[in-house]
Design an enzyme around this catalytic site. Structure first.
Site, short mmCIF file in Angstrom:
data_model
loop_
_atom_site.label_atom_id
_atom_site.label_comp_id
_atom_site.label_asym_id
_atom_site.label_seq_id
_atom_site.Cartn_x
_atom_site.Cartn_y
_atom_site.Cartn_z
N LYS A 71 -11.97 0.09 -0.82
CA LYS A 71 -11.04 0.78 -1.71
C LYS A 71 -11.63 0.81 -3.12
O LYS A 71 -12.49 1.63 -3.39
CB LYS A 71 -9.67 0.13 -1.61
CG LYS A 71 -9.11 0.29 -0.18
CD LYS A 71 -7.83 -0.42 0.03
CE LYS A 71 -7.33 -0.19 1.45
NZ LYS A 71 -8.19 -0.79 2.50
N SER A 101 0.78 -1.23 0.00
CA SER A 101 0.00 0.00 0.00
C SER A 101 0.81 1.28 0.00
O SER A 101 0.33 2.33 -0.42
CB SER A 101 -0.95 0.01 1.20
OG SER A 101 -0.21 -0.05 2.42
N HIS A 117 -5.51 -3.76 -1.95
CA HIS A 117 -5.25 -2.74 -2.97
C HIS A 117 -5.23 -3.30 -4.39
O HIS A 117 -4.89 -2.58 -5.33
CB HIS A 117 -3.93 -2.04 -2.65
CG HIS A 117 -4.01 -1.21 -1.40
ND1 HIS A 117 -4.42 0.11 -1.39
CD2 HIS A 117 -3.76 -1.53 -0.10
CE1 HIS A 117 -4.41 0.56 -0.16
NE2 HIS A 117 -4.01 -0.41 0.64
#
Length: 395
Positions: free
Chosen positions: A242, A182, A210
């Protein structure tokens, strides 16, 4: 408050201020689009995890409203009491179809998923092998478990094998890694990790926070760039907060493993279930991501353009190969100054400092999204380069 405690807190805060590690909450009025509004000022949003722009999607909003009207605003209890709605079961089945696994479990966040799962999977008799740059939630889960903690150098599979080889044969072994890191934007070497876990009889858990919604077949994650590889990974964790634009997380794998976690994972057992509105939005987000490849491809192309532009200008972006692009500047003070000048120039990008990243590697962590246009990114890179030169980050 007791004076001794108040003095202690103030001393610690003063130390953080002196070392440029103090943090403050900053109010943001709107942030679901490519541009956000903070303190009444419009800024290009290069700080968000809303990678596909789904946080502002009207279809997700409508799905959340419908679920709220049907089931109410709250989870009302933990899922093992009376908080397990039909929506949970329905979405978990969709996750299994998406990830091609036997069973899935929806939990309340990526942090509680990692902390809860790892501390349930292993104990003080076991060993966990963890990439040195893994997310804090993975580290905290290992610490909470009491297991022996072996950190291998970032993406250094030779070092990992050396640690595996030296471990006691009778100990159970868990290897855990982010798939996309990340703060660095680079990728784990999943094929090599699968080979090592099979060679040494370990369990392999990956965190797709992610990568989920972006990479792999139907956006199922980096592991699904190769479906056969994905099947060789024992436990997949991912988030809805996300690229999916919602909130919450999932853990998926074999039926017996997930059933075990349902019965032993404290962060699941003792937490109120997600609100129904959130579940409604999650279901719609999965549908959109599986069908719509356009935004995924645009995000990957935006990442490629932005990385290339910054690298050619002379910035140190590490080994980033994704939509997460760090500009590593070194000191805390330099990162803070860079971030403040970016904000003055109309760009929201945050200084990342220890303990989030290693000492002397403070950085600006840029995150592009599918919503950014070519004009947005060209405009941004011009200003980033100008500030970089002013600050002596590049020549």
């Amino acid at each position: 408050m007791n004076l001794v405690w108040e003095t202690y807190f103030q001393s610690k805060l003063s130390s953080l201020i002196e070392t440029s590690q103090h943090r403050k909450l900053m109010e943001t009025e709107h942030a679901e689009q490519a541009w956000l509004v903070r303190n009444g000022k419009k800024l290009l949003n290069l700080a968000s995890n809303n990678y596909l722009g789904l946080a502002g999607d009207e279809q997700l909003k409508e799905a959340a409203i419908e679920a709220t009207k049907k089931y109410g605003t709250g989870g009302v209890a933990s899922r093992l009491v009376v908080g397990n709605y039909p929506l949970h079961e329905e979405i978990e089945q969709r996750i299994c179809a998406w990830k091609e696994t036997e069973k899935a479990l929806i939990v309340n966040s990526g942090y509680t998923a990692n902390v809860g799962a790892i501390s349930a999977l292993v104990n003080r008799h076991d060993i966990v092998f963890s990439d040195k740059l893994n997310h804090a939630s993975i580290v905290d889960g290992i610490v909470l478990s009491g297991a022996e903690h072996k950190r291998y150098r970032h993406n250094d599979l030779e070092h990992l094998e050396k640690l595996l080889k030296s471990a006691k044969i009778e100990k159970r072994k868990l290897i855990v890694t982010d798939t996309i890191f990340s703060m660095d934007g680079d990728k784990a070497h999943l094929e090599d990790l699968v080979m090592l876990k099979e060679k040494y009889g370990a369990l392999l858990m990956v965190d797709e926070a992610h990568a989920g919604g972006i990479y792999g077949r139907n956006g199922a994650g980096l592991a699904h760039e190769c479906p056969q590889l994905a099947k060789s990974i024992d436990i997949h964790m991912g988030t809805f907060s996300k690229a999916m634009g919602c909130y919450g997380a999932y853990i998926t794998g074999s039926a017996v493993c997930i059933e075990y976690l349902i019965n032993t994972m404290r962060s699941f057992i003792f937490t109120t279930a997600l609100p129904p509105g959130t579940l409604g939005a999650i279901g719609k987000a999965i549908d959109i991501v599986r069908k719509d490849e356009t935004d995924r491809y645009r995000l990957i192309e935006n990442g490629r353009y932005f990385r290339t532009a910054l690298q050619e200008a002379g910035f140190h972006i590490g080994d980033s190969t994704t939509h997460i692009v760090p500009v590593i500047v070194g000191s805390n003070e330099a990162a803070l100054r860079f971030s403040m000048k970016l904000q003055e120039a109309g760009i929201a990008a945050i200084a990342i400092r220890p303990p989030t990243v290693p000492q002397h590697s403070s950085r600006i962590r840029f995150a592009v999204t599918a919503q950014h246009t070519n004009n947005d990114l060209q405009w941004a890179t011009q200003r980033i380069v100008q500030i970089g030169k002013e600050e002596g980050v590049i020549s």
